[in-house]
Write an enzyme that holds these catalytic residues in place. Structure first.
Site, PDB file in Angstrom:
ATOM      1  N   TYR A 144      33.560  39.285  21.704  1.00 30.97           N
ATOM      2  CA  TYR A 144      34.097  40.269  22.646  1.00 30.97           C
ATOM      3  C   TYR A 144      34.681  39.545  23.835  1.00 30.97           C
ATOM      4  CZ  TYR A 144      34.206  44.131  26.030  1.00 30.97           C
ATOM      5  OH  TYR A 144      34.585  45.067  26.969  1.00 30.97           O
ATOM      6  N   ASP A 238      35.620  31.465  26.461  1.00 28.83           N
ATOM      7  CA  ASP A 238      35.182  32.649  27.189  1.00 28.83           C
ATOM      8  C   ASP A 238      33.691  32.458  27.489  1.00 28.83           C
ATOM      9  OD1 ASP A 238      34.337  35.041  28.164  1.00 28.83           O
ATOM     10  OD2 ASP A 238      35.270  36.269  26.599  1.00 28.83           O
ATOM     11  N   LYS A 266      29.981  37.586  35.008  1.00 30.58           N
ATOM     12  CA  LYS A 266      28.524  37.803  34.995  1.00 30.58           C
ATOM     13  C   LYS A 266      27.752  36.953  36.012  1.00 30.58           C
ATOM     14  CE  LYS A 266      28.616  40.255  30.721  1.00 30.58           C
ATOM     15  NZ  LYS A 266      29.376  40.117  29.508  1.00 30.58           N
TER      16      LYS A 266
HETATM   17  C1  LIG Z   1      30.820  40.717  29.296  1.00 35.26           C
HETATM   18  C2  LIG Z   1      31.857  39.898  28.665  1.00 35.26           C
HETATM   19  C3  LIG Z   1      33.219  40.076  28.955  1.00 35.26           C
HETATM   20  C4  LIG Z   1      33.727  41.186  29.829  1.00 35.26           C
HETATM   21  O1  LIG Z   1      33.263  41.097  31.139  1.00 35.26           O
HETATM   22  P1  LIG Z   1      33.266  42.418  32.049  1.00 35.26           P
HETATM   23  O2  LIG Z   1      32.774  41.928  33.366  1.00 35.26           O
HETATM   24  O3  LIG Z   1      32.356  43.385  31.375  1.00 35.26           O
HETATM   25  O4  LIG Z   1      34.672  42.902  32.108  1.00 35.26           O
HETATM   26  C5  LIG Z   1      34.129  39.195  28.394  1.00 35.26           C
HETATM   27  N1  LIG Z   1      33.722  38.209  27.583  1.00 35.26           N
HETATM   28  C6  LIG Z   1      32.423  38.010  27.281  1.00 35.26           C
HETATM   29  C7  LIG Z   1      32.034  36.880  26.407  1.00 35.26           C
HETATM   30  C8  LIG Z   1      31.461  38.866  27.792  1.00 35.26           C
HETATM   31  O5  LIG Z   1      30.168  38.684  27.454  1.00 35.26           O
END
Ligand SMILES: *Cc1c(COP(=O)(O)O)cnc(C)c1O
Length: 429
Positions: A144, A238, A266
């Site tokens: 994701y 990511d 995060k």
């Molecule tokens: C949570 C997450 C996102 C999205 O971040 P948001 O702050 O919810 O927009 C993107 N990539 C990864 C790997 C994530 O865990």
């Protein structure tokens, strides 16, 4: 334990909010019942509006790595609040946080702050295209990367939980430059490069947390990086979930592989809305005002959020809890496996440091297809029994559980008892 006030608020919330939640992962669609409403949290614990107290293994889906409401963070944020909330001009704290981030990720010379992980990835992908002059992006099934149109395909937990294959409202045009590969399968990457000459980058969660926890096997990440280097394509890590969590320098530090572009979120904001993307100078010089790639934000580098991030990362660096995470994570993994064995429940546990989760399947899970062999009905029973015994988990089989450095031996005891009751309930299904 009763949930009367949560039920009341849920009904009220349904009127003016969509499903009474502001992010679908908070809905209890796949485990049944109503979502819990939270009143407050402190340290390793979270308390709902009915006064029920839980050990929190959601931790806001990762950010609260040093526990809730840490004194140092409260102090830093309170100080920033006195000076104003937003200026539309630069502040010294942005430079301080930028230095902390660039020091932690040696490949990053410069960083740009944004307001969420989604924004960080949108910008990171745009940057890869700007730098290479190519359009195609390869993503892995089950990973994701936020809710931008072009990456909302085969996108893991949120969609998998709700059994949505891809999102409605995404035009075919928006995904025509997105190619899908299989995690832990380099051949599936090579195949795309064989068929397409205009691939800008591969984006990956270097340790995946969004199909449940899935770990790169053998030398997968290193081989991927080496291959991309030969092909002249970029690697986008990511690390929105793993940055500062797997290690202070993220999964890249642990795995010894450096990405060309890194996306963060995060933990970097410690519970405040912060995201970031960064790379070496040559790449970052593409970004406006230095270069022709436009990306902007009214609230980007927000002074309150920067203060929250600085205080969190400073305390995290000082605590250096990664050894503790390994020890406690291993303990929880063992508790899960031994209890499953005791009650003859098929279970497979994946863990990387402070991220872990059980899959209710016999299969060793190394990709999205294997994750999907999990018995989600069993997870639903397990989930509610854990709630009733005071452990707050993400309401989905496909989400990672997180540890904070505030977790105590007493918390583990509570968890052990809860796991025993929950596994027993599953065995009786
Ligand atoms: C949570 C997450 C996102 C999205 O971040 P948001 O702050 O919810 O927009 C993107 N990539 C990864 C790997 C994530 O865990």
């Amino acid at each position: 334990m009763n949930f009367k006030n949560s039920e009341k608020l849920y009904k009220k919330g349904l009127i003016n909010l969509v499903g009474a939640v502001n992010s679908p992962v908070r809905a209890f669609s796949s485990v049944g019942g109503n979502p819990l409403f939270i009143k407050k949290a402190k340290g390793s614990k979270i308390i709902d509006v009915d006064g029920n107290e839980y050990l929190d293994l959601v931790l806001s889906y990762g950010p609260m790595i040093i526990g809730h409401r840490h004194k140092k963070v409260q102090k830093g944020v309170a100080k920033a609040l006195k000076n104003g909330y937003s200026f539309g001009a630069s502040t010294e704290n942005e430079i301080r946080l930028a230095k902390m981030v660039c020091d932690a990720f040696p490949e990053m010379d410069k960083v740009r702050f944004v307001n969420s992980g989604t924004e960080a990835v949108i910008s990171g992908v745009r940057l890869a295209r700007a730098f290479t002059g190519k359009d195609k992006i390869i993503k892995f099934s089950g990973c994701y990367h936020g809710h931008q149109d072009s990456l909302l395909v085969a996108a893991g937990s949120g969609l998998a939980t709700l059994s949505i294959p891809g999102s409605k409202g995404v035009p075919e045009e928006a995904v025509k430059n997105t190619l899908i590969a299989e995690y832990n399968n380099l051949e599936s990457i090579k195949k795309h490069f064989h068929e397409h000459s205009d691939i800008a980058a591969v984006i990956i969660e270097p340790i995946c947390g969004n199909m449940g926890v899935v770990i790169p096997q053998h030398n997968f990440l290193k081989e991927l990086k080496d291959f991309l280097k030969i092909k002249g394509a970029l690697l986008i890590a990511d690390e929105v979930m793993t940055g500062f969590r797997s290690k202070f320098g993220g999964a890249q530090e642990v795995l010894g592989v450096t990405a060309d572009i890194t996306c963060l979120g995060k933990v970097i904001g410690g519970g405040f809305p912060v995201g970031a993307y960064g790379a070496r100078n040559e790449i970052m010089e593409q970004v406006a005002p230095l270069g022709g790639m436009y990306q902007a934000g009214t609230l980007s580098g927000n002074p309150i959020a920067m203060a929250g991030g600085i205080a969190t990362l400073t305390e995290l660096k000082k605590q250096n809890p990664y050894h503790k995470f390994e020890k406690i994570g291993n303990e929880i993994e063992t508790i899960l496996l031994e209890t499953a064995h005791k009650y003859k429940v098929d279970l497979s546990v994946n863990r990387f440091g402070s991220m872990l989760n059980p899959f209710f399947t016999k299969a060793k899970v190394t990709n999205f297809e294997q994750a999907q062999t999990s018995d989600t009905d069993k997870f639903a029973v397990f989930f509610w029994e854990m709630i009733r015994n005071g452990v707050f988990l993400p309401p989905s089989q496909f989400e990672a559980w997180f540890l904070s450095s505030a977790i105590s031996a007493r918390d583990i005891k509570k968890l052990t008892i809860a796991v025993d009751k929950a596994m027993k309930a599953v065995s009786k299904m």
